[in-house]
Design a protein around this motif. Structure first.
Motif, PDB file in Angstrom:
ATOM      1  N   SER A   4       4.727   9.252   3.267  1.00 50.67           N
ATOM      2  CA  SER A   4       3.769   8.237   3.711  1.00 50.67           C
ATOM      3  C   SER A   4       3.461   7.248   2.584  1.00 50.67           C
ATOM      4  O   SER A   4       3.282   6.067   2.841  1.00 50.67           O
ATOM      5  CB  SER A   4       2.490   8.888   4.231  1.00 50.67           C
ATOM      6  OG  SER A   4       1.838   9.593   3.199  1.00 50.67           O
ATOM      7  N   LYS A   5       3.419   7.719   1.361  1.00 47.04           N
ATOM      8  CA  LYS A   5       3.212   6.808   0.231  1.00 47.04           C
ATOM      9  C   LYS A   5       4.404   5.872   0.076  1.00 47.04           C
ATOM     10  O   LYS A   5       4.252   4.677  -0.164  1.00 47.04           O
ATOM     11  CB  LYS A   5       2.990   7.595  -1.064  1.00 47.04           C
ATOM     12  CG  LYS A   5       1.638   8.237  -1.166  1.00 47.04           C
ATOM     13  CD  LYS A   5       1.476   8.914  -2.504  1.00 47.04           C
ATOM     14  CE  LYS A   5       0.108   9.570  -2.585  1.00 47.04           C
ATOM     15  NZ  LYS A   5      -0.087  10.245  -3.863  1.00 47.04           N
ATOM     16  N   LEU A   6       5.609   6.438   0.216  1.00 44.53           N
ATOM     17  CA  LEU A   6       6.818   5.636   0.116  1.00 44.53           C
ATOM     18  C   LEU A   6       6.867   4.601   1.236  1.00 44.53           C
ATOM     19  O   LEU A   6       7.228   3.440   1.016  1.00 44.53           O
ATOM     20  CB  LEU A   6       8.055   6.535   0.170  1.00 44.53           C
ATOM     21  CG  LEU A   6       9.403   5.837   0.055  1.00 44.53           C
ATOM     22  CD1 LEU A   6       9.530   5.149  -1.308  1.00 44.53           C
ATOM     23  CD2 LEU A   6      10.525   6.817   0.268  1.00 44.53           C
ATOM     24  N   LEU A   7       6.472   4.990   2.435  1.00 41.55           N
ATOM     25  CA  LEU A   7       6.434   4.085   3.566  1.00 41.55           C
ATOM     26  C   LEU A   7       5.418   2.958   3.337  1.00 41.55           C
ATOM     27  O   LEU A   7       5.700   1.792   3.593  1.00 41.55           O
ATOM     28  CB  LEU A   7       6.097   4.852   4.845  1.00 41.55           C
ATOM     29  CG  LEU A   7       6.061   4.031   6.133  1.00 41.55           C
ATOM     30  CD1 LEU A   7       7.431   3.459   6.439  1.00 41.55           C
ATOM     31  CD2 LEU A   7       5.559   4.875   7.277  1.00 41.55           C
ATOM     32  N   ALA A   8       4.250   3.294   2.826  1.00 39.94           N
ATOM     33  CA  ALA A   8       3.219   2.293   2.565  1.00 39.94           C
ATOM     34  C   ALA A   8       3.672   1.307   1.486  1.00 39.94           C
ATOM     35  O   ALA A   8       3.472   0.095   1.615  1.00 39.94           O
ATOM     36  CB  ALA A   8       1.924   2.979   2.149  1.00 39.94           C
ATOM     37  N   VAL A   9       4.286   1.808   0.444  1.00 45.22           N
ATOM     38  CA  VAL A   9       4.755   0.947  -0.641  1.00 45.22           C
ATOM     39  C   VAL A   9       5.869   0.028  -0.139  1.00 45.22           C
ATOM     40  O   VAL A   9       5.883  -1.171  -0.442  1.00 45.22           O
ATOM     41  CB  VAL A   9       5.221   1.788  -1.850  1.00 45.22           C
ATOM     42  CG1 VAL A   9       5.970   0.937  -2.863  1.00 45.22           C
ATOM     43  CG2 VAL A   9       4.034   2.464  -2.508  1.00 45.22           C
ATOM     44  N   SER A  10       6.807   0.557   0.633  1.00 48.20           N
ATOM     45  CA  SER A  10       7.898  -0.286   1.133  1.00 48.20           C
ATOM     46  C   SER A  10       7.384  -1.326   2.129  1.00 48.20           C
ATOM     47  O   SER A  10       7.869  -2.460   2.155  1.00 48.20           O
ATOM     48  CB  SER A  10       8.998   0.571   1.764  1.00 48.20           C
ATOM     49  OG  SER A  10       8.503   1.256   2.895  1.00 48.20           O
ATOM     50  N   LEU A  11       6.394  -0.961   2.939  1.00 47.17           N
ATOM     51  CA  LEU A  11       5.791  -1.928   3.862  1.00 47.17           C
ATOM     52  C   LEU A  11       5.092  -3.039   3.092  1.00 47.17           C
ATOM     53  O   LEU A  11       5.246  -4.218   3.416  1.00 47.17           O
ATOM     54  CB  LEU A  11       4.804  -1.218   4.794  1.00 47.17           C
ATOM     55  CG  LEU A  11       4.112  -2.082   5.833  1.00 47.17           C
ATOM     56  CD1 LEU A  11       5.129  -2.684   6.783  1.00 47.17           C
ATOM     57  CD2 LEU A  11       3.073  -1.299   6.587  1.00 47.17           C
ATOM     58  N   LEU A  12       4.352  -2.677   2.072  1.00 43.10           N
ATOM     59  CA  LEU A  12       3.662  -3.668   1.243  1.00 43.10           C
ATOM     60  C   LEU A  12       4.663  -4.588   0.539  1.00 43.10           C
ATOM     61  O   LEU A  12       4.481  -5.807   0.498  1.00 43.10           O
ATOM     62  CB  LEU A  12       2.764  -2.967   0.223  1.00 43.10           C
ATOM     63  CG  LEU A  12       1.935  -3.864  -0.671  1.00 43.10           C
ATOM     64  CD1 LEU A  12       0.965  -4.688   0.162  1.00 43.10           C
ATOM     65  CD2 LEU A  12       1.186  -3.034  -1.691  1.00 43.10           C
ATOM     66  N   ALA A  13       5.736  -4.014   0.019  1.00 37.96           N
ATOM     67  CA  ALA A  13       6.754  -4.817  -0.663  1.00 37.96           C
ATOM     68  C   ALA A  13       7.437  -5.779   0.305  1.00 37.96           C
ATOM     69  O   ALA A  13       7.681  -6.949  -0.021  1.00 37.96           O
ATOM     70  CB  ALA A  13       7.785  -3.907  -1.322  1.00 37.96           C
ATOM     71  N   SER A  14       7.723  -5.324   1.519  1.00 33.05           N
ATOM     72  CA  SER A  14       8.383  -6.202   2.487  1.00 33.05           C
ATOM     73  C   SER A  14       7.441  -7.332   2.924  1.00 33.05           C
ATOM     74  O   SER A  14       7.879  -8.467   3.114  1.00 33.05           O
ATOM     75  CB  SER A  14       8.883  -5.414   3.694  1.00 33.05           C
ATOM     76  OG  SER A  14       7.806  -4.839   4.388  1.00 33.05           O
TER      77      SER A  14
END
Length: 96
Positions: A4-14
């Motif tokens: 979930s942290k990885l998903l949140a970070v990738s969403l923020l980066a995109s």
């Protein structure tokens, strides 16, 4: 949890990347809207003038100041208020 942290970070980066791409696209579009082809517009505006070089010189000055040339060969100055408002020292309209 790590997923979930990885998903949140990738969403923020995109989202951040999309924001930068959109900003770059808008600045490129605004840059192209700011400048018109004054020479081409003034040649078209002055093609029926009895003194085309004089007409094109005055039109070019007005176009560079206002970034606008009214359509047609005469009149239509309501489409470009800045162009219509420029006057000579004698108070006569400067732009053809």
């Amino acid at each position: 949890m790590a997923f979930s942290k990885l998903l949140a970070v990738s969403l923020l980066a995109s989202l951040l990347l999309l924001h930068f791409v959109d900003a770059a696209d808008q600045s490129a579009t605004q840059g192209s809207l700011r400048q018109i082809d004054c020479n081409g517009a003034c040649v078209a505006r002055c093609r029926l003038s009895s003194r085309p070089r004089l007409c094109q010189r005055a039109c070019g000055t007005c176009c560079r100041r206002c970034n606008c040339v009214p359509p047609g060969t005469y009149g239509n100055q309501e489409n470009c208020p800045c162009y219509a408002s420029l006057t000579t020292r004698g108070g006569k309209p400067k732009c053809p």
